[in-house]
Design a protein around this motif. Sequence first.
Motif, mmCIF file in Angstrom:
data_model
loop_
_atom_site.group_PDB
_atom_site.id
_atom_site.type_symbol
_atom_site.label_atom_id
_atom_site.label_comp_id
_atom_site.label_asym_id
_atom_site.label_seq_id
_atom_site.Cartn_x
_atom_site.Cartn_y
_atom_site.Cartn_z
ATOM 1 N N THR A 94 0.860 -1.178 0.000
ATOM 2 C CA THR A 94 0.000 0.000 0.000
ATOM 3 C C THR A 94 0.899 1.231 0.000
ATOM 4 O OG1 THR A 94 -1.783 -1.097 1.197
ATOM 5 C CG2 THR A 94 -1.692 1.310 1.326
ATOM 6 N N THR A 95 0.631 2.169 -0.908
ATOM 7 C CA THR A 95 1.505 3.339 -1.050
ATOM 8 C C THR A 95 0.684 4.613 -1.139
ATOM 9 O OG1 THR A 95 3.092 1.977 -2.285
ATOM 10 C CG2 THR A 95 3.367 4.365 -2.404
ATOM 11 N N LEU A 96 0.970 5.576 -0.262
ATOM 12 C CA LEU A 96 0.386 6.911 -0.352
ATOM 13 C C LEU A 96 1.433 7.829 -0.968
ATOM 14 C CD1 LEU A 96 -1.666 5.633 1.592
ATOM 15 C CD2 LEU A 96 -1.742 7.813 2.814
ATOM 16 N N LEU A 97 1.059 8.515 -2.052
ATOM 17 C CA LEU A 97 2.011 9.322 -2.810
ATOM 18 C C LEU A 97 1.570 10.784 -2.839
ATOM 19 C CD1 LEU A 97 4.544 9.251 -4.650
ATOM 20 C CD2 LEU A 97 3.003 8.825 -6.572
ATOM 21 N N ALA A 200 -3.642 6.995 -3.279
ATOM 22 C CA ALA A 200 -3.410 5.745 -2.559
ATOM 23 C C ALA A 200 -3.408 4.584 -3.540
ATOM 24 C CB ALA A 200 -4.475 5.535 -1.492
ATOM 25 N N PHE A 201 -2.281 3.872 -3.592
ATOM 26 C CA PHE A 201 -2.113 2.707 -4.466
ATOM 27 C C PHE A 201 -2.328 1.437 -3.646
ATOM 28 C CE2 PHE A 201 0.159 6.174 -6.335
ATOM 29 C CZ PHE A 201 0.105 5.992 -7.711
ATOM 30 N N LEU A 202 -3.127 0.521 -4.163
ATOM 31 C CA LEU A 202 -3.401 -0.726 -3.455
ATOM 32 C C LEU A 202 -2.385 -1.797 -3.834
ATOM 33 C CD1 LEU A 202 -7.313 -0.930 -3.586
ATOM 34 C CD2 LEU A 202 -5.844 -0.250 -1.679
ATOM 35 N N PRO A 203 -2.085 -2.705 -2.909
ATOM 36 C CA PRO A 203 -1.063 -3.727 -3.168
ATOM 37 C C PRO A 203 -1.491 -4.789 -4.170
ATOM 38 C CG PRO A 203 -2.103 -4.102 -1.045
ATOM 39 C CD PRO A 203 -2.593 -2.765 -1.528
ATOM 40 N N SER A 204 -2.781 -4.924 -4.399
ATOM 41 C CA SER A 204 -3.273 -5.985 -5.282
ATOM 42 C C SER A 204 -2.824 -5.809 -6.722
ATOM 43 C CB SER A 204 -4.804 -6.049 -5.226
ATOM 44 O OG SER A 204 -5.359 -4.788 -5.565
ATOM 45 N N ASP A 205 -2.758 -4.543 -7.192
ATOM 46 C CA ASP A 205 -2.361 -4.299 -8.583
ATOM 47 C C ASP A 205 -1.395 -3.126 -8.737
ATOM 48 O OD1 ASP A 205 -4.013 -2.165 -8.036
ATOM 49 O OD2 ASP A 205 -5.506 -2.614 -9.580
ATOM 50 N N HIS A 209 -6.174 3.814 -6.491
ATOM 51 C CA HIS A 209 -7.608 3.570 -6.422
ATOM 52 C C HIS A 209 -8.370 4.652 -5.661
ATOM 53 C CE1 HIS A 209 -7.956 -0.678 -7.951
ATOM 54 N NE2 HIS A 209 -6.659 -0.604 -7.755
ATOM 55 N N VAL A 210 -7.682 5.356 -4.747
ATOM 56 C CA VAL A 210 -8.368 6.320 -3.893
ATOM 57 C C VAL A 210 -7.611 7.648 -3.918
ATOM 58 C CG1 VAL A 210 -9.381 6.744 -1.627
ATOM 59 C CG2 VAL A 210 -9.036 4.387 -2.401
ATOM 60 N N LEU A 211 -8.378 8.734 -3.968
ATOM 61 C CA LEU A 211 -7.844 10.094 -4.058
ATOM 62 C C LEU A 211 -8.245 10.899 -2.832
ATOM 63 C CD1 LEU A 211 -6.722 12.537 -5.868
ATOM 64 C CD2 LEU A 211 -9.107 12.846 -6.541
ATOM 65 N N TYR A 212 -7.300 11.672 -2.319
ATOM 66 C CA TYR A 212 -7.568 12.586 -1.198
ATOM 67 C C TYR A 212 -7.164 13.988 -1.632
ATOM 68 C CZ TYR A 212 -7.803 8.145 1.190
ATOM 69 O OH TYR A 212 -8.138 6.853 1.535
ATOM 70 N N LEU A 213 -8.112 14.897 -1.658
ATOM 71 C CA LEU A 213 -7.859 16.267 -2.088
ATOM 72 C C LEU A 213 -7.297 17.102 -0.948
ATOM 73 C CD1 LEU A 213 -11.119 16.854 -4.174
ATOM 74 C CD2 LEU A 213 -8.829 16.359 -5.045
ATOM 75 N N SER A 214 -6.775 18.263 -1.278
ATOM 76 C CA SER A 214 -6.278 19.195 -0.272
ATOM 77 C C SER A 214 -7.387 19.520 0.715
ATOM 78 C CB SER A 214 -5.790 20.475 -0.957
ATOM 79 O OG SER A 214 -5.437 21.445 0.000
ATOM 80 N N GLY A 215 -7.067 19.527 1.984
ATOM 81 C CA GLY A 215 -8.061 19.833 2.996
ATOM 82 C C GLY A 215 -8.735 18.612 3.578
ATOM 83 N N PHE A 221 -8.365 10.136 6.954
ATOM 84 C CA PHE A 221 -7.184 9.275 6.874
ATOM 85 C C PHE A 221 -7.236 8.197 7.963
ATOM 86 C CE2 PHE A 221 -5.227 13.132 4.831
ATOM 87 C CZ PHE A 221 -4.992 12.539 3.589
ATOM 88 N N GLU A 222 -7.691 8.562 9.150
ATOM 89 C CA GLU A 222 -7.783 7.589 10.230
ATOM 90 C C GLU A 222 -8.767 6.472 9.887
ATOM 91 O OE1 GLU A 222 -6.767 10.470 14.079
ATOM 92 O OE2 GLU A 222 -8.850 9.972 13.596
ATOM 93 N N HIS A 223 -9.833 6.816 9.199
ATOM 94 C CA HIS A 223 -10.816 5.819 8.783
ATOM 95 C C HIS A 223 -10.284 4.921 7.675
ATOM 96 C CE1 HIS A 223 -14.148 4.308 6.272
ATOM 97 N NE2 HIS A 223 -14.806 4.189 7.410
ATOM 98 N N ASP A 224 -9.606 5.529 6.704
ATOM 99 C CA ASP A 224 -9.225 4.791 5.494
ATOM 100 C C ASP A 224 -7.911 4.019 5.605
ATOM 101 O OD1 ASP A 224 -11.499 5.812 4.408
ATOM 102 O OD2 ASP A 224 -10.532 6.817 2.709
ATOM 103 N N LEU A 225 -6.973 4.487 6.416
ATOM 104 C CA LEU A 225 -5.661 3.846 6.454
ATOM 105 C C LEU A 225 -5.709 2.365 6.864
ATOM 106 C CD1 LEU A 225 -3.225 6.625 7.721
ATOM 107 C CD2 LEU A 225 -3.053 5.314 5.601
#
Length: 234
Positions: A94-97, A200-205, A209-215, A221-225
């Motif tokens: 899992t990678t957050l970029l 957010a990149f998922l390890p499966s592929d 898959h998921v985008l977080y905008l400014s603000g 993040f606590e819910h999704d991580l």
Amino acid sequence: MPRTASTASTASTARSARTARLVGAAAVALAAALTLTACGSSDSATGPAKVVQQKSDSPYEGTVLGKNFEKPDLQLTDTSGQPYDLRQKTTGRTTLLFFGYTSCPDVCPTTMGDIGVAMKKLSPEERQKVDVVFISTDPQRDTPQVLRSWLDSMGSDFIGLTGDLAKVKAAAKSLGILIEDPVVNADGTVTSTHGAQVLAFLPSDDKAHVLYLSGTEVKTFEHDLPLLAKGVAA
């Protein structure tokens, strides 16, 4: 010579205009990529792009992307001064970029700080499954040492990368994120205008898959991580 109020105001207005241009351009670029994918053609857009809405059944609070972007094929330098191949080093993880710069006055420290707070809520096992990667948009000033010192205040295990700005801009553009060349202001400070999305990149592929905008709030993040750490499908 000291700057006059008029000069300072002009510089501030110019910076605001650059930021507005980039935010608007980045939004259009990302929205266009999502919409064109949904249409099944990269050349057939005839009207204004619209952002794909989040799936109602998604377990994530972040925005689920209509197009799952490939992780950039990017080789830079990490904070220990060693070559770092983004795809190779983060494959199957899992990678957050996030793209930004250490002297950013607002969105960069806020975003990375919020991710850092949320990461601390994970169990040690979950935390080991997540890579948080910060790529500098101001590599001339963001040396490996500067990056490490800055990132340590948010997460000692956060990965910082710096290097050829042309490569960084191309990698960001492939994700629908636009970056402008750094500008030296009249007072000697530097402005590096950039899109403020976290992907957010998922390890499966190894795709975004998921985008977080400014603000985005810490609670999102606590819910999704924990879900991201487990590789839960979006």
